[in-house]
Write a protein that holds these residues in place. Sequence first.
Motif, mmCIF file in Angstrom:
data_model
loop_
_atom_site.group_PDB
_atom_site.id
_atom_site.type_symbol
_atom_site.label_atom_id
_atom_site.label_comp_id
_atom_site.label_asym_id
_atom_site.label_seq_id
_atom_site.Cartn_x
_atom_site.Cartn_y
_atom_site.Cartn_z
ATOM 1 N N GLY A 312 -6.329 0.157 -19.785
ATOM 2 C CA GLY A 312 -6.691 1.384 -19.079
ATOM 3 C C GLY A 312 -6.967 1.188 -17.606
ATOM 4 O O GLY A 312 -7.166 2.169 -16.884
ATOM 5 N N LEU A 313 -6.977 -0.056 -17.142
ATOM 6 C CA LEU A 313 -7.184 -0.341 -15.723
ATOM 7 C C LEU A 313 -5.806 -0.482 -15.090
ATOM 8 O O LEU A 313 -5.194 -1.544 -15.121
ATOM 9 N N ARG A 314 -5.308 0.608 -14.520
ATOM 10 C CA ARG A 314 -3.913 0.662 -14.086
ATOM 11 C C ARG A 314 -3.757 0.082 -12.678
ATOM 12 O O ARG A 314 -3.566 0.794 -11.690
ATOM 13 N N VAL A 315 -3.820 -1.238 -12.609
ATOM 14 C CA VAL A 315 -3.614 -1.956 -11.349
ATOM 15 C C VAL A 315 -2.656 -3.111 -11.611
ATOM 16 O O VAL A 315 -2.891 -3.952 -12.479
ATOM 17 N N GLY A 316 -1.571 -3.125 -10.871
ATOM 18 C CA GLY A 316 -0.610 -4.219 -10.916
ATOM 19 C C GLY A 316 -0.223 -4.598 -9.502
ATOM 20 O O GLY A 316 -0.780 -4.081 -8.531
ATOM 21 N N TRP A 317 0.736 -5.507 -9.392
ATOM 22 C CA TRP A 317 1.156 -5.914 -8.046
ATOM 23 C C TRP A 317 2.554 -6.503 -8.072
ATOM 24 O O TRP A 317 3.079 -6.906 -9.111
ATOM 25 N N ILE A 318 3.149 -6.535 -6.899
ATOM 26 C CA ILE A 318 4.446 -7.180 -6.669
ATOM 27 C C ILE A 318 4.232 -8.258 -5.625
ATOM 28 O O ILE A 318 3.630 -8.010 -4.573
ATOM 29 N N ARG A 319 4.721 -9.461 -5.906
ATOM 30 C CA ARG A 319 4.691 -10.553 -4.933
ATOM 31 C C ARG A 319 6.135 -10.833 -4.531
ATOM 32 O O ARG A 319 6.977 -11.183 -5.366
ATOM 33 N N ALA A 320 6.463 -10.638 -3.255
ATOM 34 C CA ALA A 320 7.826 -10.809 -2.766
ATOM 35 C C ALA A 320 7.789 -11.221 -1.297
ATOM 36 O O ALA A 320 6.707 -11.270 -0.686
ATOM 37 N N ASP A 321 8.940 -11.505 -0.725
ATOM 38 C CA ASP A 321 8.955 -11.831 0.702
ATOM 39 C C ASP A 321 8.587 -10.589 1.513
ATOM 40 O O ASP A 321 8.739 -9.461 1.049
ATOM 41 N N GLY A 322 8.107 -10.809 2.713
ATOM 42 C CA GLY A 322 7.570 -9.709 3.515
ATOM 43 C C GLY A 322 8.548 -8.588 3.764
ATOM 44 O O GLY A 322 8.171 -7.409 3.787
ATOM 45 N N ALA A 323 9.826 -8.917 3.942
ATOM 46 C CA ALA A 323 10.818 -7.880 4.222
ATOM 47 C C ALA A 323 10.960 -6.920 3.042
ATOM 48 O O ALA A 323 11.031 -5.694 3.235
ATOM 49 N N LEU A 324 10.980 -7.457 1.838
ATOM 50 C CA LEU A 324 11.090 -6.582 0.666
ATOM 51 C C LEU A 324 9.815 -5.774 0.471
ATOM 52 O O LEU A 324 9.880 -4.588 0.109
ATOM 53 N N ILE A 325 8.668 -6.369 0.728
ATOM 54 C CA ILE A 325 7.416 -5.620 0.600
ATOM 55 C C ILE A 325 7.431 -4.408 1.525
ATOM 56 O O ILE A 325 7.017 -3.301 1.138
ATOM 57 N N ARG A 326 7.940 -4.568 2.725
ATOM 58 C CA ARG A 326 8.003 -3.434 3.657
ATOM 59 C C ARG A 326 8.966 -2.368 3.161
ATOM 60 O O ARG A 326 8.692 -1.162 3.293
ATOM 61 N N ARG A 327 10.082 -2.784 2.587
ATOM 62 C CA ARG A 327 11.028 -1.813 2.022
ATOM 63 C C ARG A 327 10.398 -1.051 0.850
ATOM 64 O O ARG A 327 10.562 0.170 0.730
ATOM 65 N N LEU A 328 9.674 -1.763 0.011
ATOM 66 C CA LEU A 328 9.017 -1.122 -1.126
ATOM 67 C C LEU A 328 7.963 -0.127 -0.677
ATOM 68 O O LEU A 328 7.854 0.974 -1.228
ATOM 69 N N ALA A 329 7.186 -0.504 0.325
ATOM 70 C CA ALA A 329 6.145 0.398 0.840
ATOM 71 C C ALA A 329 6.766 1.657 1.433
ATOM 72 O O ALA A 329 6.251 2.775 1.238
ATOM 73 N N ALA A 330 7.896 1.490 2.142
ATOM 74 C CA ALA A 330 8.554 2.652 2.753
ATOM 75 C C ALA A 330 9.132 3.589 1.698
ATOM 76 O O ALA A 330 9.152 4.814 1.893
ATOM 77 N N ALA A 331 9.574 3.030 0.566
ATOM 78 C CA ALA A 331 10.209 3.848 -0.469
ATOM 79 C C ALA A 331 9.217 4.386 -1.494
ATOM 80 O O ALA A 331 9.578 5.222 -2.327
ATOM 81 N N ARG A 332 7.976 3.942 -1.445
ATOM 82 C CA ARG A 332 7.055 4.223 -2.540
ATOM 83 C C ARG A 332 6.729 5.702 -2.702
ATOM 84 O O ARG A 332 6.460 6.158 -3.816
ATOM 85 N N SER A 333 6.743 6.453 -1.645
ATOM 86 C CA SER A 333 6.319 7.855 -1.732
ATOM 87 C C SER A 333 7.186 8.670 -2.682
ATOM 88 O O SER A 333 6.758 9.720 -3.170
ATOM 89 N N THR A 334 8.407 8.200 -2.977
ATOM 90 C CA THR A 334 9.250 8.926 -3.930
ATOM 91 C C THR A 334 8.839 8.633 -5.364
ATOM 92 O O THR A 334 9.278 9.327 -6.290
ATOM 93 N N HIS A 335 8.011 7.593 -5.577
ATOM 94 C CA HIS A 335 7.539 7.224 -6.913
ATOM 95 C C HIS A 335 6.090 7.656 -7.127
ATOM 96 O O HIS A 335 5.757 8.253 -8.138
ATOM 97 N N ASP A 336 5.205 7.293 -6.214
ATOM 98 C CA ASP A 336 3.814 7.737 -6.228
ATOM 99 C C ASP A 336 3.248 7.526 -4.832
ATOM 100 O O ASP A 336 3.871 6.892 -3.980
ATOM 101 N N LEU A 337 2.072 8.052 -4.593
ATOM 102 C CA LEU A 337 1.498 8.022 -3.242
ATOM 103 C C LEU A 337 0.567 6.847 -3.008
ATOM 104 O O LEU A 337 0.022 6.705 -1.918
#
Length: 474
Positions: A312-337
């Motif tokens: 019930g503790l809905r916390v996870g994470w992604i560990r990746a190179d910095g460039a992909l992390i930035r791409r994921l952060a930019a795209a995240r708003s289409t999945h959740d805020l």
Amino acid sequence: MDSRISARMLALSLGGWRTREPAYEALADGIRLLCLDNRLAPRTALPAERELAAMLEVSRTTVAAAYRSLRDTGHIESTRGSGSVTLPLGRREPGRVDADAGTIDLQQASPPAWPGLAGVIAGVAGSAASLVSRVGYDVVGRPELRAAIAAEYDRRGIPTSADQVLITTGAQAAIHLLAGVLLSRGDRVLVETPTYPHAADALRQAGARLVGVPVTTADGWDLDRAEQAFSRALPVMAYLMPDFQNPTGRSMSGEERVAFVAGAERVGCTLVVDETTAELDIDRPDDPAALVSDDPSTVVRIGSVGKTVWGGLRVGWIRADGALIRRLAAARSTHDLGTPEFEQSIVTELFPRMPEIVAQRSHVLRQGRDALVAALGRELPEWSVPQVHGGVSLWVGLDEPLSSAVVMEARSRGLLLSAGPRFSVDGGHDRHLRIPFTAAPEDLERSAEILAASWERVRRAAPVATAPRLEAVV
């Protein structure tokens, strides 16, 4: 109608459905199970009666009667000239207590919450005034939590900085986000089979074409098949669980880890490594090195506290190179805020206590595993029960492809399980049954008794010549 399933694919998904008389009700039960497991999505058009009858080698009357039974129970609707379509299943309200308090639910392999969690939540709630003064969620994650996760990777020999970590609302959200960013419709993705079904669902939703690589409890990963899959399919992504794989409980050897990294590097494939079960070690004799690559963009890691602390503790994470992390952060708003700060604050407080938490979890899982193995050995000695050293479940082998039938029979006796084909990529696995050992030992012992009674009835009703023929089809 949102989609259509062919007669051939429906036959493959049904597996060993001919297990009792009358035949039409056995067929209807098989389709009901596909709906319950979400292997048949709502609004899916079923094959025409004549087409399905020919594929299953039964009379059209049998299929017509099965469809009529499904209409009577609200699983499908039929319209003259348009065929039969599956219907959405009725869902219980969140938090509603089951009418039958004696039901044992082993559909989810989720351990109970760590006993100290309530106190940590109460402590964090005491600082609510400072929390509510902020927005309450963020796209990348709290710096303190990202730093703590990065430090844990450093401890494991995987140098990591906080800007290589993105916090998500659980591991499933991480899989969806990665699939949305890394995949285009039609891309091939290498996936273990059997595998975690919700991951496969997320990849398919992104338009991926899944390429299965077998993994077994006895022999591990099929490296020959993996080599062929990398060379011929040229997958864009591979989704793997190298430690205590769900559902088999198997962990990769050093040789297997090296082989997958080499295959991915050769074709430019991104390895998405799901480590949500990696810390659920009970008594593994050795601790293989982490799956790593010289190319920092090759391996992406997913983690969460869902199995180690509480689902019930809905916390996870992604560990990746910095460039992909930035791409994921930019795209995240289409999945959740973003991930709620309150839950992030709880996990930040928990990280220094992870050694204590993992030790307690190991003790609980050991009790469950040992109780279940002993009970199955006593009640069902003919089943093949694997030896696992961690994880959350046993991938038990049956001597006939009757997993789906056993699950349906067990449901009527108060035990809820998922059949083997639920974990399949291409169909099959009806000779296996996933049994989690995350429940209390007394519930697991009772589950073995129910399974023994269910198995006896299913075996008694199964036609002798049917099972081998269907296994050959699969």
